[in-house]
Design a protein around this motif. Structure first.
Motif, PDB file in Angstrom:
ATOM      1  N   UNK A 109     -23.643   5.912  14.343  1.00 42.77           N
ATOM      2  CA  UNK A 109     -24.236   7.901  13.600  1.00 42.77           C
ATOM      3  C   UNK A 109     -24.922   7.615  12.174  1.00 42.77           C
ATOM      4  N   UNK A 110     -26.272   8.761  12.082  1.00 39.89           N
ATOM      5  CA  UNK A 110     -26.304   8.453  11.603  1.00 39.89           C
ATOM      6  C   UNK A 110     -26.118   8.185   9.947  1.00 39.89           C
ATOM      7  N   UNK A 111     -25.570   8.572   9.235  1.00 38.37           N
ATOM      8  CA  UNK A 111     -25.356   7.934   7.959  1.00 38.37           C
ATOM      9  C   UNK A 111     -24.942   5.464   7.392  1.00 38.37           C
ATOM     10  N   UNK A 112     -24.147   5.630   9.580  1.00 38.65           N
ATOM     11  CA  UNK A 112     -24.810   3.735   8.879  1.00 38.65           C
ATOM     12  C   UNK A 112     -26.294   3.793   9.782  1.00 38.65           C
ATOM     13  N   UNK A 113     -26.611   4.647  10.097  1.00 40.79           N
ATOM     14  CA  UNK A 113     -28.533   4.319  10.423  1.00 40.79           C
ATOM     15  C   UNK A 113     -29.053   3.926   9.101  1.00 40.79           C
ATOM     16  N   UNK A 114     -28.667   5.465   7.950  1.00 38.52           N
ATOM     17  CA  UNK A 114     -29.335   5.435   7.037  1.00 38.52           C
ATOM     18  C   UNK A 114     -28.571   4.286   6.102  1.00 38.52           C
ATOM     19  N   UNK A 115     -27.538   3.612   5.550  1.00 39.41           N
ATOM     20  CA  UNK A 115     -27.314   2.548   5.243  1.00 39.41           C
ATOM     21  C   UNK A 115     -27.732   1.885   5.620  1.00 39.41           C
ATOM     22  N   UNK A 116     -28.303   1.436   7.060  1.00 38.98           N
ATOM     23  CA  UNK A 116     -29.191   0.002   7.732  1.00 38.98           C
ATOM     24  C   UNK A 116     -30.614  -0.063   6.910  1.00 38.98           C
ATOM     25  N   UNK A 117     -31.038   1.197   6.993  1.00 40.21           N
ATOM     26  CA  UNK A 117     -32.303   1.019   6.683  1.00 40.21           C
ATOM     27  C   UNK A 117     -32.457   0.981   5.606  1.00 40.21           C
ATOM     28  N   UNK A 118     -31.361   1.502   4.089  1.00 41.83           N
ATOM     29  CA  UNK A 118     -31.809   0.762   2.919  1.00 41.83           C
ATOM     30  C   UNK A 118     -31.379  -0.439   2.396  1.00 41.83           C
ATOM     31  N   UNK A 119     -30.968  -1.712   3.484  1.00 42.26           N
ATOM     32  CA  UNK A 119     -30.956  -2.538   3.298  1.00 42.26           C
ATOM     33  C   UNK A 119     -31.793  -3.263   3.693  1.00 42.26           C
ATOM     34  N   UNK A 120     -32.995  -2.615   4.302  1.00 39.86           N
ATOM     35  CA  UNK A 120     -34.149  -3.483   5.096  1.00 39.86           C
ATOM     36  C   UNK A 120     -34.407  -3.861   3.676  1.00 39.86           C
ATOM     37  N   UNK A 121     -35.410  -5.824   3.829  1.00 39.71           N
ATOM     38  CA  UNK A 121     -37.013  -5.167   2.841  1.00 39.71           C
ATOM     39  C   UNK A 121     -37.802  -4.115   3.268  1.00 39.71           C
ATOM     40  N   UNK A 122     -38.296  -3.936   1.631  1.00 42.81           N
ATOM     41  CA  UNK A 122     -39.158  -2.456   1.841  1.00 42.81           C
ATOM     42  C   UNK A 122     -39.908  -2.513   2.842  1.00 42.81           C
ATOM     43  N   UNK A 123     -40.497  -3.341   3.135  1.00 42.06           N
ATOM     44  CA  UNK A 123     -41.608  -3.683   4.212  1.00 42.06           C
ATOM     45  C   UNK A 123     -41.251  -3.214   5.360  1.00 42.06           C
ATOM     46  N   UNK A 124     -39.893  -3.508   5.792  1.00 38.89           N
ATOM     47  CA  UNK A 124     -39.182  -2.811   6.972  1.00 38.89           C
ATOM     48  C   UNK A 124     -38.288  -1.847   7.348  1.00 38.89           C
ATOM     49  N   UNK A 125     -38.529  -0.997   5.844  1.00 37.73           N
ATOM     50  CA  UNK A 125     -37.394   0.095   5.729  1.00 37.73           C
ATOM     51  C   UNK A 125     -38.601   1.794   5.657  1.00 37.73           C
ATOM     52  N   UNK A 126     -37.841   2.169   6.789  1.00 36.62           N
ATOM     53  CA  UNK A 126     -38.692   4.117   6.810  1.00 36.62           C
ATOM     54  C   UNK A 126     -38.249   5.282   5.415  1.00 36.62           C
ATOM     55  N   UNK A 127     -39.251   5.180   5.457  1.00 37.42           N
ATOM     56  CA  UNK A 127     -39.616   5.815   3.504  1.00 37.42           C
ATOM     57  C   UNK A 127     -38.436   7.622   4.485  1.00 37.42           C
ATOM     58  N   UNK A 128     -37.720   7.812   3.440  1.00 37.79           N
ATOM     59  CA  UNK A 128     -36.226   8.364   3.541  1.00 37.79           C
ATOM     60  C   UNK A 128     -36.774   9.995   3.833  1.00 37.79           C
ATOM     61  N   UNK A 129     -38.054  10.355   3.527  1.00 40.42           N
ATOM     62  CA  UNK A 129     -38.292  11.635   4.182  1.00 40.42           C
ATOM     63  C   UNK A 129     -38.697  11.418   5.717  1.00 40.42           C
ATOM     64  N   UNK A 130     -39.463   9.986   6.139  1.00 39.03           N
ATOM     65  CA  UNK A 130     -39.181   9.725   7.571  1.00 39.03           C
ATOM     66  C   UNK A 130     -38.630   9.519   8.280  1.00 39.03           C
ATOM     67  N   UNK A 131     -37.511   8.582   7.743  1.00 38.49           N
ATOM     68  CA  UNK A 131     -35.803   9.015   8.297  1.00 38.49           C
ATOM     69  C   UNK A 131     -35.305  10.430   8.377  1.00 38.49           C
ATOM     70  N   UNK A 132     -34.854  10.979   7.846  1.00 40.02           N
ATOM     71  CA  UNK A 132     -34.544  12.066   7.720  1.00 40.02           C
ATOM     72  C   UNK A 132     -34.983  12.980   8.717  1.00 40.02           C
ATOM     73  N   UNK A 133     -36.811  12.916   8.521  1.00 39.85           N
ATOM     74  CA  UNK A 133     -37.321  13.567  10.112  1.00 39.85           C
ATOM     75  C   UNK A 133     -37.174  13.195  11.045  1.00 39.85           C
ATOM     76  N   UNK A 134     -37.179  11.745  11.751  1.00 35.18           N
ATOM     77  CA  UNK A 134     -36.746  11.470  12.409  1.00 35.18           C
ATOM     78  C   UNK A 134     -35.793  11.599  12.685  1.00 35.18           C
ATOM     79  N   UNK A 135     -34.515  11.781  12.289  1.00 38.48           N
ATOM     80  CA  UNK A 135     -32.815  11.760  12.660  1.00 38.48           C
ATOM     81  C   UNK A 135     -32.779  13.066  13.018  1.00 38.48           C
ATOM     82  N   UNK A 136     -33.217  14.303  12.273  1.00 36.37           N
ATOM     83  CA  UNK A 136     -33.107  15.474  12.733  1.00 36.37           C
ATOM     84  C   UNK A 136     -33.599  15.736  13.579  1.00 36.37           C
ATOM     85  N   UNK A 137     -34.503  15.072  14.612  1.00 36.93           N
ATOM     86  CA  UNK A 137     -35.242  15.447  15.944  1.00 36.93           C
ATOM     87  C   UNK A 137     -35.021  14.699  17.402  1.00 36.93           C
ATOM     88  N   UNK A 138     -33.677  13.907  16.780  1.00 37.05           N
ATOM     89  CA  UNK A 138     -33.825  13.152  18.025  1.00 37.05           C
ATOM     90  C   UNK A 138     -32.842  14.056  18.763  1.00 37.05           C
TER      91      UNK A 138
END
Length: 323
Positions: A109-138
């Motif tokens: 689910x998207x909420x869990x994915x968002x939490x896992x994204x936030x827990x990643x190191x900065x270099x491996x993390x999606x920017x929030x705007x890019x994450x929201x865009x990709x998640x909304x178009x899946x």
């Protein structure tokens, strides 16, 4: 060997599933190629910033899959693969290669994915705007689509999943083992029939390699017919040549052919027919063209058919003998 396509929301656990499948295929003694953004040195934020960058990223991933897919190794594509049209293109790649194909949907689910994204190191993390865009178009895969079948669904957050056509939740390890079996074993159940080796068609198969001089010889033979028609029309003072005799000289391989012309044909019209014939001959009848004489005969047949269609008012078309 097969193509395994993994799809899912960003940061849904796809790479972990890909690593497990990689190990399972290795355990059964098969070479494996993993294709993902890091293997192509693509930064995940830069790769999906804007339409152009995303399109280029998909093109690079597909191009790499085309290079490595085949019967010598298992290919695992680990990416978002969020667009069903793109997944159809990947299915066509597998079909052109004549190999098996399956879709593995990492359903988190998207909420869990968002939490896992936030827990990643900065270099491996999606920017929030890019994450929201990709998640909304899946676009979720659907097993009723041939390019999404057989479909295996996994839920990494709870360690469960289900095989294509399965009921209820299964253990994640069992689903991963089912993926390997469907891609490597001959089985008698319905799922195995779906996961059979795909058969290339004219739409997906690459054109056959031409012999070194064949295309030139076909072009030259067709040009000889064009020259004979223009010479006959010149002898008829620019009018209809009525009957044009083609070939029959030394090395022609047979008696001259006769082509009846009820009207004069312009050079531009003959060139148009020649281009259409070359396209037809090289794509469909190339394997049946044994020599220039055969090419001349087929081009004359082609012209007869098109001229007859013109007289009948039915437009151009080739109904001649291509044997």
């Amino acid at each position: 060997m097969p193509l395994v396509v993994i799809c899912g929301q960003p940061c849904s656990g796809k790479s972990g599933i890909a690593a497990k499948l990689f190990g399972l295929f290795k355990e059964v003694g098969l070479p494996v190629e993993l294709v993902d953004e890091p293997s192509l040195h693509l930064d995940r934020n830069a790769a999906y910033t804007g339409v152009i960058n995303e399109k280029n990223t998909r093109a690079k991933l597909k191009s790499q899959v085309e290079r490595v897919v085949g019967r010598k190794r298992v290919t695992i594509l680990d990416s978002i693969n969020n667009i069903k049209g793109y997944r159809y293109e990947l299915w066509c790649v597998a079909r052109a290669a004549g190999t098996r194909y399956c879709m593995v949907h990492v359903d988190t689910d998207v909420a869990t994915c968002s939490g896992w994204n936030a827990a990643r190191p900065g270099s491996e993390r999606y920017r929030q705007d890019i994450f929201d865009d990709l998640a909304g178009r899946f676009e979720r895969p659907d097993a009723r689509n041939r390019w999404d079948a057989p479909l295996f669904t996994l839920h990494p957050a709870v360690g469960t999943g289900c095989s294509s056509g399965g009921d209820g939740d299964e253990n994640e390890a069992d689903v991963l083992a089912a993926v390997v079996r469907a891609m490597t074993e001959d089985q008698s159940n319905h799922q195995a029939r779906v996961a059979r080796d795909l058969t290339p068609t004219m739409a997906t198969a690459n054109p056959a390699l031409l012999a070194t001089n064949t295309l030139h010889e076909i072009d030259q033979a067709a040009q000889e017919v064009v020259n004979a028609i223009m010479d006959a029309q010149s002898a008829a003072a620019g009018g209809a040549a009525e009957v044009v005799r083609i070939g029959g000289g030394a090395g022609s391989g047979g008696p001259p052919m006769e082509l009846e012309l009820r009207r004069a044909m312009t050079l531009a019209e003959l060139r148009r027919h020649k281009r259409a014939f070359l396209k037809l001959a090289t794509k469909i009848t190339f394997a049946r063209l044994q020599d220039p004489a055969a090419a001349r005969r087929m081009f004359v047949d082609y012209l007869r058919s098109n001229l007859a269609a013109d007289v009948a008012g039915g437009g151009g078309g080739y109904g001649g003998d291509i044997a």
